[in-house]
Design an enzyme around this catalytic site. Sequence first.
Site, PDB file in Angstrom:
ATOM      1  N   LYS A 146      -2.578  -2.712  16.932  1.00  0.00           N
ATOM      2  CA  LYS A 146      -3.576  -2.105  16.039  1.00  0.00           C
ATOM      3  C   LYS A 146      -4.421  -1.296  16.886  1.00  0.00           C
ATOM      4  O   LYS A 146      -4.867  -0.213  16.721  1.00  0.00           O
ATOM      5  CB  LYS A 146      -4.050  -2.948  15.306  1.00  0.00           C
ATOM      6  CG  LYS A 146      -3.490  -3.496  14.048  1.00  0.00           C
ATOM      7  CD  LYS A 146      -2.592  -2.549  13.316  1.00  0.00           C
ATOM      8  CE  LYS A 146      -1.729  -2.608  12.212  1.00  0.00           C
ATOM      9  NZ  LYS A 146      -1.143  -1.587  11.372  1.00  0.00           N
ATOM     10  N   THR A 163      -1.658  -7.907   0.075  1.00  0.00           N
ATOM     11  CA  THR A 163      -0.335  -7.352   0.000  1.00  0.00           C
ATOM     12  C   THR A 163       0.587  -8.415   0.829  1.00  0.00           C
ATOM     13  O   THR A 163       0.183  -9.478   1.356  1.00  0.00           O
ATOM     14  CB  THR A 163      -0.217  -6.122   0.712  1.00  0.00           C
ATOM     15  OG1 THR A 163      -0.330  -6.296   2.209  1.00  0.00           O
ATOM     16  CG2 THR A 163      -1.294  -4.978   0.230  1.00  0.00           C
ATOM     17  N   TYR A 199      -0.553  -8.931  17.466  1.00  0.00           N
ATOM     18  CA  TYR A 199      -0.830  -7.996  16.358  1.00  0.00           C
ATOM     19  C   TYR A 199      -2.296  -7.032  16.408  1.00  0.00           C
ATOM     20  O   TYR A 199      -2.269  -5.906  16.540  1.00  0.00           O
ATOM     21  CB  TYR A 199      -1.204  -8.753  15.044  1.00  0.00           C
ATOM     22  CG  TYR A 199      -1.747  -7.965  13.860  1.00  0.00           C
ATOM     23  CD1 TYR A 199      -0.834  -7.142  13.293  1.00  0.00           C
ATOM     24  CD2 TYR A 199      -3.047  -8.355  13.260  1.00  0.00           C
ATOM     25  CE1 TYR A 199      -1.102  -6.542  12.188  1.00  0.00           C
ATOM     26  CE2 TYR A 199      -3.306  -7.406  12.181  1.00  0.00           C
ATOM     27  CZ  TYR A 199      -2.479  -6.552  11.706  1.00  0.00           C
ATOM     28  OH  TYR A 199      -2.943  -5.824  10.738  1.00  0.00           O
ATOM     29  N   ILE A 209       0.761  -1.238  -0.108  1.00  0.00           N
ATOM     30  CA  ILE A 209      -0.192   0.037  -0.104  1.00  0.00           C
ATOM     31  C   ILE A 209       0.900   1.218  -0.150  1.00  0.00           C
ATOM     32  O   ILE A 209       0.460   2.183  -0.616  1.00  0.00           O
ATOM     33  CB  ILE A 209      -0.907  -0.104   1.349  1.00  0.00           C
ATOM     34  CG1 ILE A 209      -1.943  -1.161   1.072  1.00  0.00           C
ATOM     35  CG2 ILE A 209      -1.641   1.382   1.531  1.00  0.00           C
ATOM     36  CD1 ILE A 209      -2.747  -1.290   2.264  1.00  0.00           C
TER      37      ILE A 209
END
Length: 354
Positions: free
Chosen positions: A239, A272, A235, A78
């Site tokens: 975030k 991705t 993770y 990205i």
Amino acid sequence: MLLEMAAVCIPFMLGSIAYFFPFNTCYAYGTIILQQIKLNYFGVRFWFHDVVNARYNKLDLPLMPEKTAIITGGSRGIGARIVKKLLQCDMNVILACRTVSAGEQLILQIRKSGVISGRPKVYKLDNSSLGSVREFAEQIKKDYSKIHILINNAGVMLVPTYKETEDGFEEQWAVNYLSHFLLTSLLLPLLKAGGRSGESSRIINVTSCVQYMGVINFDDINSCYKGTYFTITAYTQSKLAQVIFTVALQQFLKDRALNVETFSVHPGVVNTELFNHTYLRGSWVMSLAKTPDEGAIPILYAALNKDIENKGGIYISNCKEYPNAAWALQKNIQKQLFELSLKQVKLHDFFQYL
């Protein structure tokens, strides 16, 4: 439905495992299974959200030749698409990436594609090293007097084994959150210089829909319980921390009357390299996900759109505002996270460089 099924199945599975294995093993397996179910649930839910709201995920690129933007992790995925589109806006674009040659190669590819506007420059930044963050910030301060946009984009996702950075922090915590916390503090003087009334500088934290399943475990910030590493926990925690940081920092900036605003953005479920450590990478399922170009749009929306001026602190998905996670709105959690983060990056005050 998935969570309801888990509520029935997990106790049964744990009971079966417990018959043969000790408690710690049962706890580890149960947690991993439940986290995987929850992760899949959020993935499917927000993939559907992307499909339904695709018509909103659009943005006209304005010309802004006087603006300077920094994007971390700008050499691939990205980030690479964001760099190209910022150059199309005729900006000064600073690529902060771990491998300088990769950033330089990207610029060559962008130029060959026909984009000749904008002024790119590549700098080394390794987000797994707080020392590298400090070196990068010092170099930027020497070369620039103001910054208008800071996009904290670099990240890693669901790394398979526990790894500590050179500073002693779990990798996902350090790369996704802590390094950007420090970088933002170090660059605040330039962001302050770049903002003005009615046209604030912007800090964009690229987060994820999994903020909603995250929990900040202040007693085990490295997500490694008795030798078992819970990568999903790590993770989602990193975030969520980005979102808490966004909300809390916005209030601090407002209290100081600084023309700087913060936004957190979910780019969507995007195909991705971040999925390299998952079983989905290379599967037909990823063909249903957003392309990197589509994932770049909501981030650029947060960075460029005039309609969200004076709306700092919001969470954006598909170029629309959505509620922040409940944890992000709790003042005691915000305070505790800021205090821990300052201690970890060795700052006595987030605003000490202003």
